[in-house]
Design a protein around this motif. Structure first.
Motif, PDB file in Angstrom:
ATOM      1  N   MET A 187       0.847  -1.197   0.000  1.00  0.00           N
ATOM      2  CA  MET A 187       0.000   0.000   0.000  1.00  0.00           C
ATOM      3  C   MET A 187       0.882   1.246   0.000  1.00  0.00           C
ATOM      4  SD  MET A 187      -3.026   1.175   2.657  1.00  0.00           S
ATOM      5  CE  MET A 187      -4.154  -0.083   2.056  1.00  0.00           C
ATOM      6  N   ARG A 188       0.553   2.180  -0.861  1.00  0.00           N
ATOM      7  CA  ARG A 188       1.290   3.444  -0.949  1.00  0.00           C
ATOM      8  C   ARG A 188       0.515   4.505  -0.168  1.00  0.00           C
ATOM      9  NH1 ARG A 188       1.234   5.718  -5.423  1.00  0.00           N
ATOM     10  NH2 ARG A 188       3.266   6.753  -5.342  1.00  0.00           N
ATOM     11  N   ILE A 189       1.139   5.046   0.865  1.00  0.00           N
ATOM     12  CA  ILE A 189       0.471   6.003   1.754  1.00  0.00           C
ATOM     13  C   ILE A 189       1.229   7.327   1.744  1.00  0.00           C
ATOM     14  CG2 ILE A 189      -0.353   6.448   4.092  1.00  0.00           C
ATOM     15  CD1 ILE A 189      -0.388   3.473   4.599  1.00  0.00           C
ATOM     16  N   LEU A 190       0.486   8.403   1.663  1.00  0.00           N
ATOM     17  CA  LEU A 190       1.035   9.749   1.787  1.00  0.00           C
ATOM     18  C   LEU A 190       0.494  10.375   3.059  1.00  0.00           C
ATOM     19  CD1 LEU A 190       2.523  12.281   0.584  1.00  0.00           C
ATOM     20  CD2 LEU A 190       0.314  12.899  -0.420  1.00  0.00           C
ATOM     21  N   VAL A 191       1.373  10.999   3.845  1.00  0.00           N
ATOM     22  CA  VAL A 191       0.953  11.711   5.049  1.00  0.00           C
ATOM     23  C   VAL A 191       1.351  13.178   4.900  1.00  0.00           C
ATOM     24  CG1 VAL A 191       1.008  11.813   7.554  1.00  0.00           C
ATOM     25  CG2 VAL A 191       1.388   9.622   6.387  1.00  0.00           C
ATOM     26  N   CYS A 192       0.367  14.065   4.990  1.00  0.00           N
ATOM     27  CA  CYS A 192       0.634  15.498   4.921  1.00  0.00           C
ATOM     28  C   CYS A 192       0.765  16.028   6.344  1.00  0.00           C
ATOM     29  CB  CYS A 192      -0.491  16.223   4.189  1.00  0.00           C
ATOM     30  SG  CYS A 192      -0.592  15.794   2.438  1.00  0.00           S
ATOM     31  N   VAL A 193       1.891  16.654   6.637  1.00  0.00           N
ATOM     32  CA  VAL A 193       2.178  17.127   7.992  1.00  0.00           C
ATOM     33  C   VAL A 193       2.405  18.637   7.973  1.00  0.00           C
ATOM     34  CG1 VAL A 193       3.187  14.905   8.616  1.00  0.00           C
ATOM     35  CG2 VAL A 193       4.679  16.756   7.819  1.00  0.00           C
ATOM     36  N   LYS A 194       2.463  19.216   9.159  1.00  0.00           N
ATOM     37  CA  LYS A 194       2.678  20.652   9.286  1.00  0.00           C
ATOM     38  C   LYS A 194       3.671  20.941  10.399  1.00  0.00           C
ATOM     39  CE  LYS A 194       0.286  25.095   9.748  1.00  0.00           C
ATOM     40  NZ  LYS A 194      -1.005  25.779  10.017  1.00  0.00           N
ATOM     41  N   ARG A 195       4.556  21.888  10.145  1.00  0.00           N
ATOM     42  CA  ARG A 195       5.519  22.365  11.138  1.00  0.00           C
ATOM     43  C   ARG A 195       4.827  23.398  12.027  1.00  0.00           C
ATOM     44  NH1 ARG A 195       9.552  26.736  11.267  1.00  0.00           N
ATOM     45  NH2 ARG A 195      11.479  26.004  12.271  1.00  0.00           N
ATOM     46  N   VAL A 196       4.779  23.130  13.333  1.00  0.00           N
ATOM     47  CA  VAL A 196       4.089  24.031  14.262  1.00  0.00           C
ATOM     48  C   VAL A 196       4.973  24.272  15.482  1.00  0.00           C
ATOM     49  CG1 VAL A 196       1.801  23.235  13.541  1.00  0.00           C
ATOM     50  CG2 VAL A 196       2.944  22.129  15.476  1.00  0.00           C
ATOM     51  N   PRO A 197       4.733  25.371  16.213  1.00  0.00           N
ATOM     52  CA  PRO A 197       5.466  25.582  17.466  1.00  0.00           C
ATOM     53  C   PRO A 197       5.227  24.430  18.430  1.00  0.00           C
ATOM     54  CG  PRO A 197       4.359  27.602  16.793  1.00  0.00           C
ATOM     55  CD  PRO A 197       3.856  26.511  15.890  1.00  0.00           C
ATOM     56  N   ALA A 198       6.256  24.082  19.194  1.00  0.00           N
ATOM     57  CA  ALA A 198       6.137  22.979  20.136  1.00  0.00           C
ATOM     58  C   ALA A 198       5.008  23.242  21.122  1.00  0.00           C
ATOM     59  CB  ALA A 198       7.457  22.802  20.892  1.00  0.00           C
ATOM     60  N   PRO A 199       4.144  22.242  21.379  1.00  0.00           N
ATOM     61  CA  PRO A 199       3.032  22.427  22.323  1.00  0.00           C
ATOM     62  C   PRO A 199       3.529  22.905  23.684  1.00  0.00           C
ATOM     63  CG  PRO A 199       2.789  20.364  21.124  1.00  0.00           C
ATOM     64  CD  PRO A 199       4.147  20.895  20.785  1.00  0.00           C
ATOM     65  N   GLY A 200       2.810  23.856  24.261  1.00  0.00           N
ATOM     66  CA  GLY A 200       3.180  24.381  25.571  1.00  0.00           C
ATOM     67  C   GLY A 200       4.126  25.553  25.523  1.00  0.00           C
ATOM     68  N   ALA A 201       4.662  25.869  24.334  1.00  0.00           N
ATOM     69  CA  ALA A 201       5.589  26.995  24.231  1.00  0.00           C
ATOM     70  C   ALA A 201       4.843  28.316  24.363  1.00  0.00           C
ATOM     71  CB  ALA A 201       6.324  26.942  22.894  1.00  0.00           C
ATOM     72  N   LYS A 202       5.511  29.306  24.921  1.00  0.00           N
ATOM     73  CA  LYS A 202       4.916  30.634  25.026  1.00  0.00           C
ATOM     74  C   LYS A 202       5.019  31.332  23.682  1.00  0.00           C
ATOM     75  CE  LYS A 202       5.097  35.015  27.523  1.00  0.00           C
ATOM     76  NZ  LYS A 202       5.784  35.813  28.580  1.00  0.00           N
ATOM     77  N   ILE A 203       3.885  31.741  23.144  1.00  0.00           N
ATOM     78  CA  ILE A 203       3.840  32.360  21.828  1.00  0.00           C
ATOM     79  C   ILE A 203       3.998  33.871  21.968  1.00  0.00           C
ATOM     80  CG2 ILE A 203       2.490  32.684  19.743  1.00  0.00           C
ATOM     81  CD1 ILE A 203       3.437  29.809  20.231  1.00  0.00           C
ATOM     82  N   VAL A 204       5.006  34.412  21.293  1.00  0.00           N
ATOM     83  CA  VAL A 204       5.261  35.854  21.274  1.00  0.00           C
ATOM     84  C   VAL A 204       5.089  36.349  19.853  1.00  0.00           C
ATOM     85  CG1 VAL A 204       6.949  37.675  21.717  1.00  0.00           C
ATOM     86  CG2 VAL A 204       6.865  35.666  23.208  1.00  0.00           C
ATOM     87  N   LEU A 205       4.314  37.414  19.685  1.00  0.00           N
ATOM     88  CA  LEU A 205       4.063  37.960  18.357  1.00  0.00           C
ATOM     89  C   LEU A 205       5.066  39.054  18.023  1.00  0.00           C
ATOM     90  CD1 LEU A 205       0.163  38.233  18.458  1.00  0.00           C
ATOM     91  CD2 LEU A 205       1.573  36.308  17.699  1.00  0.00           C
ATOM     92  N   THR A 206       5.257  39.262  16.725  1.00  0.00           N
ATOM     93  CA  THR A 206       6.088  40.372  16.284  1.00  0.00           C
ATOM     94  C   THR A 206       5.378  41.687  16.592  1.00  0.00           C
ATOM     95  OG1 THR A 206       5.117  40.179  14.073  1.00  0.00           O
ATOM     96  CG2 THR A 206       7.189  39.023  14.461  1.00  0.00           C
ATOM     97  N   ALA A 207       6.133  42.777  16.560  1.00  0.00           N
ATOM     98  CA  ALA A 207       5.588  44.073  16.964  1.00  0.00           C
ATOM     99  C   ALA A 207       4.408  44.508  16.108  1.00  0.00           C
ATOM    100  CB  ALA A 207       6.690  45.131  16.923  1.00  0.00           C
ATOM    101  N   ASP A 208       4.410  44.119  14.815  1.00  0.00           N
ATOM    102  CA  ASP A 208       3.316  44.528  13.931  1.00  0.00           C
ATOM    103  C   ASP A 208       2.110  43.598  14.008  1.00  0.00           C
ATOM    104  OD1 ASP A 208       4.294  42.294  12.669  1.00  0.00           O
ATOM    105  OD2 ASP A 208       4.855  43.306  10.808  1.00  0.00           O
ATOM    106  N   GLY A 209       2.194  42.530  14.812  1.00  0.00           N
ATOM    107  CA  GLY A 209       1.071  41.606  14.955  1.00  0.00           C
ATOM    108  C   GLY A 209       0.766  40.777  13.733  1.00  0.00           C
ATOM    109  N   GLN A 210       1.752  40.623  12.843  1.00  0.00           N
ATOM    110  CA  GLN A 210       1.527  39.892  11.605  1.00  0.00           C
ATOM    111  C   GLN A 210       2.150  38.501  11.586  1.00  0.00           C
ATOM    112  OE1 GLN A 210      -0.444  40.994   8.885  1.00  0.00           O
ATOM    113  NE2 GLN A 210      -1.031  42.356  10.571  1.00  0.00           N
ATOM    114  N   ASP A 211       2.967  38.192  12.579  1.00  0.00           N
ATOM    115  CA  ASP A 211       3.632  36.896  12.565  1.00  0.00           C
ATOM    116  C   ASP A 211       4.034  36.516  13.990  1.00  0.00           C
ATOM    117  OD1 ASP A 211       4.616  34.577  11.534  1.00  0.00           O
ATOM    118  OD2 ASP A 211       6.301  35.476  10.464  1.00  0.00           O
TER     119      ASP A 211
END
Length: 255
Positions: free
Chosen positions: A1-25
């Motif tokens: 069986m040929r299987i494809l898995v689509c994944v996504k790179r995300v911040p590690a769970p539990g990490a404190k998220i800090v936004l850029t000054a312009d609030g765009q990223d």
């Protein structure tokens, strides 16, 4: 069986998220990144199916060049090949993401001369939680799809997928080729072995250049939720605290 898995790179769970000054990223200077947890389980499920049935597992992601690390992590636990759709655009919304993945899937299938039997997505990504990409991709590819799955069995030219509900479970039979959205908890992902890590470092990663689409959606601004504070009342020390505890128990109707 040929299987494809689509994944996504995300911040590690539990990490404190800090936004850029312009609030765009998101300010990623001090962040660690990983594969989205639902998709980590999808990789493990694909590897287990191929260990039982034979075949191959390919992992694919749309993301920055650094996302190659997440693809190699999947190879370290049993995936056989990887495809990176490199982009410097920081945030792709669901419509453009699904369109780019579908184009890459079609190109990959055309090069190999046959479709993937099964394509696995995470039920939703850990960062945006849109629940859309897998469903949009399945519709564009014209393949049956079911999401929220916590069990997959193969049965010849079909798969049997199970989804938990409040009253029990639902069972679906899907003809192959098919698409499935996997939920965390379907399995316990394995840790990579030293041999797997060494193989992942040497493994080639194919690249397919994505073309940004236009969906009419645009990001306005990112915002973090307000911090939730807690308070602590000191009732007293030693025996002096006993009357206060009794008063609270009476207020709660426990005594």
């Amino acid at each position: 069986m040929r299987i494809l898995v689509c994944v996504k790179r995300v911040p590690a769970p539990g990490a404190k998220i800090v936004l850029t000054a312009d609030g765009q990223d998101i300010d990623a200077s001090l962040l660690g990144f990983t594969v989205s947890p639902h998709e980590e389980c999808a990789v493990e499920e694909a590897v287990q199916i191929v260990e039982r049935e034979g075949g191959s597992v390919t992992v694919m992601t749309l993301g920055p060049p650094e996302a190659e690390e997440q693809l190699r992590s999947a190879i370290a636990v049993g995936a056989h090949s990887a495809v990176l759709l490199p982009t410097v655009i920081p945030d792709w919304e669901p419509v453009s993401t699904s369109e780019a993945l579908v184009a890459a899937i079609r190109e990959s299938e055309s090069d190999q001369g046959e479709p993937y039997d099964l394509i696995l997505f995470g039920n939703e990504s850990a960062d945006s939680g849109g629940y859309q990409v897998g469903i949009r991709a399945a519709r564009a590819l014209g393949r049956p799809m079911v999401s929220g799955i916590k069990g997959i069995d193969t049965a010849g030219d079909r798969i049997i997928a199970r989804r938990e509900t409040a009253s029990g479970s639902e069972v679906y039979q899907l003809p192959l080729p098919a698409v499935v959205g996997v939920r965390e908890g379907i399995n316990l992902p394995r840790y990579p072995t030293l041999r797997g890590r060494m193989a992942a470092r040497r493994a080639p990663v194919s690249r397919i250049e994505p073309t940004p689409g236009t969906s009419g959606q645009s990001k306005v601004v990112l915002a973090t939720p307000p911090a939730v504070g807690t308070t602590v009342d000191i009732l007293g020390e030693g025996a002096e605290a006993a009357p206060a505890i009794v008063d609270i128990l009476e207020e709660l109707g426990l005594v």
